[in-house]
Write an enzyme that holds these catalytic residues in place. Sequence first.
Site, PDB file in Angstrom:
ATOM      1  CG  ASP A 249      -1.657   1.099   1.347  1.00 45.62           C
ATOM      2  OD1 ASP A 249      -2.711   1.449   0.505  1.00 45.62           O
ATOM      3  OD2 ASP A 249      -1.743   2.076   2.219  1.00 45.62           O
TER       4      ASP A 249
ATOM      5  CD  GLU B 160      -2.088   2.227  -3.367  1.00 46.09           C
ATOM      6  OE1 GLU B 160      -3.571   2.588  -3.835  1.00 46.09           O
ATOM      7  OE2 GLU B 160      -1.864   2.217  -2.262  1.00 46.09           O
TER       8      GLU B 160
END
Length: 711
Positions: A348, A384
Amino acid sequence: MKRTLLPGRPYPLGATVTRKGTNFALFSEGATKVELCFFDAEGRQTDCIALQERTAYVWHGLVRDIKAGQLYGYRIDGPWEPERGRRFNKYKLLVDPYAEALSGQVDWKKPIFAYDVASGDDLKMDTQDSADGVPKSVVIDSKFDWGDDCPPETPLADSVIYEMHVKGFSIRNPMVPEKLRGTYAGLACEPSINYLKKLGVTAVELLPIHHFIDEGPLVARGLVDYWGYNTLGYFAPMSRYSSCGDTGGQVNEFKRMVKALHAAGIEVILDVVYNHTCEGNQLGPTLCWKGVCNTTYYRVNEESPRYYVDYTGTGNTLNVRNPQVLKMLMDSLRYWVTEMHVDGFRFDLAATLARELHDVSRLSSFFDTIHQDPTLADVKLIAEPWDVGEGGYQVGQFPVLWAEWNGKYRDTVRRFWKGDAGQLSDLGNRLTGSSDLYQYDGRKPYASINFITAHDGYTLCDLISYDRKHNEANGEDNKDGSDSNDSWNMGAEGPTDDEGINRLRERQMRNFLATLMLSQGVPMLNGGDEIARSQMGNNNCYCQDNELTWHDWDLDEPRKRVRDFTSQLIHFRLNHPNLHRRKFFQDREIRRRGEDLIIKDVAWFSTDGKQVPDEVWNTQWNRSVAVLLNGQTLQVTDEDGLPVIDDSFFLVVNASQDGVEYVLPASPSGKPWCQVIDTEDIEQPFTHAEVEKKIIVGGRALKLFSDGKIS
């Protein structure tokens, strides 16, 4: 009860069960005293022991007769100087950063803040005991019989990823035993496994399962943290998803889940949040790292250390530049690979991890450390590739060994099928693996993780049903979530009885799904899109742990059609290496033996059967194009060194409102073309028929043709 304390060892960090007892080790550079506290099953503190040994800032000791299942925590004393970034407070119980399981939840009504909340002054120490409001660490004995566990080791190039939520997937499934619904065991049970196998996916990517907490403002509104991007334990599986309770059984339940998925040929990828924690900014709670050694674990403002550097939008950023923090992250990654047998990670806000000073660096310590680690050499690493800081959008900028969520793929494909002008040139790049992003730094097409939707944003059903977000249920006046969604409701906002609109919406879902599965790169399917799961226009369901986000398994005929079409697409893709190439197209001309015909590995065609002239690519008006994928030019060999040959495909995409006539070129093999897919056909989109030289592709539709045996 008097405990016997021995010197123990400084490593490994955390709690390690031995034949003499349990060894405890905790890193804290600025602490002046570290107390190890034990609790009974009801959460009452039974005794507290001051650790006497300190080696290289690691406080350690072995406590006799402490066994697996024991609850514990730390109290750490040291300077209370918030203006200098030092926030030690001996009255606050702290979670072990290396705890392998946590018991209990945060109680926001208890004094879990190290400062005086009543005055709002974070410089003033609070002296109330926080133990009643803080989860307890659990001593774990890591013994587990993995037996013949054999990870599938599916090459990333051949993968189809299914992003899913552990609870949301099975909580409403009547085929899953009631006591197992919404748990690791529920995902591991036979009905769930059979569904995933029939669907055809090769990997599940689980939304965060590191132990996390519910944010205080959400709890105050009667909501919870559903997605899980609020980590409290980087080594502990979330106890909320366990059918075994929260005193350690969640660890082996997670392992049994991984073992069951592996036996079915399905890999497990974890969505991990190493960029920030649940402790927020200077006004956040003190639960773990903030009280263990604040300036070690967090990036503080160099000019005013009272405040935090925030590249994540959550209030804090982990200080990955610090060797001890980097060690913690690496230890966590290795733990999940070696002890829990997971197959990869999706990071993330990964751009945050690459910030050495303020800029994102491809040569950061984080990347260097991962790349030289033999344990992580064979696992899947997916970034990401952005964060909320300046210069944080880094799609296409990560180093070799890394794949990336390709946000440009998502945006382009959405805009194309919505009918936006000027998308053709970019669409060509996205369909063929985004070579403009990944080819020139040593990476391959499978560096691109292609997706149309993900957990963050609209579901596929909502993408074609709503023009505007509808996040009222989140309690933030519909101000949260993105306003830029490239969505189109096709004439009605939300559900409608208009048969024409519903048929068009179903066709658009087929268009999106077919585009995703027929593109080079690695497709990621948002869990539930294959059954047209709707969140009623909410594009930020991070706090909705209810029927708004849970999979609804009571399928009507249209949703069954979408499910069956998705499954057929996935299996078709897996059967054809021409659809998931390991190398980029070279646009090479190849002369077929004994003939004058020259063919290419990839070629683009206009409606007249001739290759697209350069000037057409950048026109605003053109919303239709065809591409030929030559199955005789895969440039790879099998295990015996023989060239791999596959069918060739001719793909036509038409986002215009009206149908378009195309002249089919000769196939590379000289065999006739057969129609394989027609998204305009609602009842039978997969077909098995030879076609004439000229074909019609309906308005807002896609057709695929093959020169080989239909499979």
